[in-house]
Design an enzyme around this catalytic site. Sequence first.
Site, PDB file in Angstrom:
ATOM      1  CG  ASN A  39       2.283  -5.838  -2.273  1.00 48.82           C
ATOM      2  OD1 ASN A  39       1.644  -7.245  -2.159  1.00 48.82           O
ATOM      3  ND2 ASN A  39       3.367  -6.218  -1.777  1.00 48.82           N
ATOM      4  CE  LYS A  95       2.699  -5.116   1.752  1.00 48.40           C
ATOM      5  NZ  LYS A  95       4.087  -4.355   3.046  1.00 48.40           N
ATOM      6  CG  HIS A 125       7.985  -5.061  -1.644  1.00 50.41           C
ATOM      7  ND1 HIS A 125       8.026  -5.144  -0.181  1.00 50.41           N
ATOM      8  CD2 HIS A 125       6.296  -4.189  -1.609  1.00 50.41           C
ATOM      9  CE1 HIS A 125       7.194  -4.242   0.314  1.00 50.41           C
ATOM     10  NE2 HIS A 125       5.584  -4.091  -0.596  1.00 50.41           N
ATOM     11  CD  GLU A 179       6.965  -6.592   2.900  1.00 52.48           C
ATOM     12  OE1 GLU A 179       5.611  -7.232   2.562  1.00 52.48           O
ATOM     13  OE2 GLU A 179       5.777  -5.204   3.241  1.00 52.48           O
ATOM     14  CD  GLU A 214       6.383  -0.265  -1.568  1.00 54.67           C
ATOM     15  OE1 GLU A 214       4.464   0.115  -1.685  1.00 54.67           O
ATOM     16  OE2 GLU A 214       7.087  -1.196  -1.473  1.00 54.67           O
ATOM     17  N   GLY A 234       3.646   0.000   6.264  1.00 55.12           N
ATOM     18  CA  GLY A 234       3.393  -0.613   7.186  1.00 55.12           C
ATOM     19  C   GLY A 234       3.786  -0.468   8.628  1.00 55.12           C
ATOM     20  CB  SER A 243       1.478   3.718   5.635  1.00 52.97           C
ATOM     21  OG  SER A 243       1.821   3.685   6.806  1.00 52.97           O
TER      22      SER A 243
HETATM   23  P1  PGA Z   1       1.437  -0.254   3.263  1.00 56.24           P
HETATM   24  O1  PGA Z   1       2.018  -1.596   2.422  1.00 56.24           O
HETATM   25  O2  PGA Z   1       0.215   0.043   2.050  1.00 56.24           O
HETATM   26  O3  PGA Z   1       0.788  -1.578   4.063  1.00 56.24           O
HETATM   27  O4  PGA Z   1       2.808   0.395   4.142  1.00 56.24           O
HETATM   28  C1  PGA Z   1       2.729  -0.635   0.592  1.00 56.24           C
HETATM   29  C2  PGA Z   1       3.795  -1.928   0.069  1.00 56.24           C
HETATM   30  O5  PGA Z   1       4.266  -2.460   1.348  1.00 56.24           O
HETATM   31  O6  PGA Z   1       3.521  -2.058  -1.674  1.00 56.24           O
END
Ligand code: PGA
Length: 258
Positions: A9, A11, A96, A98, A168, A174, A214
């Site tokens: 992803n 983003k 997601h 976000e 997640e 992140g 992460s």
């Molecule tokens: P990250 O993001 O690996 O940077 O923690 C995962 C995601 O948001 O799908």
Amino acid sequence: MRRNILAGNWKMNTTISEGTKLFNSIEERAYSFSDKNIELIIAPPYTHLAVMDIGNSKNLSLAAQNCSSKENGAYTGYVSAEIIKSVGAKSVIIGHSETRKHSGETNSTLKKKVDIAIEKGLNVIYCCGESEQDRKQNRHKEVIEVQVTEALFHLSQADFGKVIVAYEPIWAIGTGITASPEQAQNMHAFLRELISNVYNTVIANETSIIYGGSCNTKNANDLFKSKDIDGGLIGGASLRVDDFIEIATTLIDTKAID
Ligand code: PGA
């Protein structure tokens, strides 16, 4: 057989030239996985989807990071499932944390997105995850159950087969803090049990449930060794080709995929 999935992803990262370069490097190196039970899915920004060329790769495909819950019409700035399908993407990430947060998505909006995505021929990567507070209050399983029940469990068996579930935990996204393999395995097993209760064991065993938050080259091995973790949804580390390919190789090795 259950599919092992590694999704990247990206983003809101990469210009078109950076993205094309990154994608081409992944495509080139993913070629060696062609005969393995692994699917690589790349979710770049919308603008990149039409120009990325998946070439001859059998197990590489594109996904959008979101889609509109509406079919078409006067929705400035939104992108429909049909448009996504028309540029050759195979799937779409829905729910997601976000987009739940920044776009105020509720489970009922997400249900509409799931339905329209499947209707238009896309597969769905459905994200669920609890906040740090939910976990502290020991409500994490309850929260996940509501997220999957309200947006997914109305689907027919055939349509549910088009869904990949991504667990997640919000506190791990992140942040550099990963769920421990035990925490992740526990939640994946719980999700599989829910699927089994609503559908049946065969469907539950065939559903790919991937972990995100992460996940990186250091912790992928321990996470993927868990029996209910069928791969990862990778954010930060998917922007570095060496890391992404190393995580893919780890997935192949831990699952001893022929
Ligand atoms: P990250 O993001 O690996 O940077 O923690 C995962 C995601 O948001 O799908």
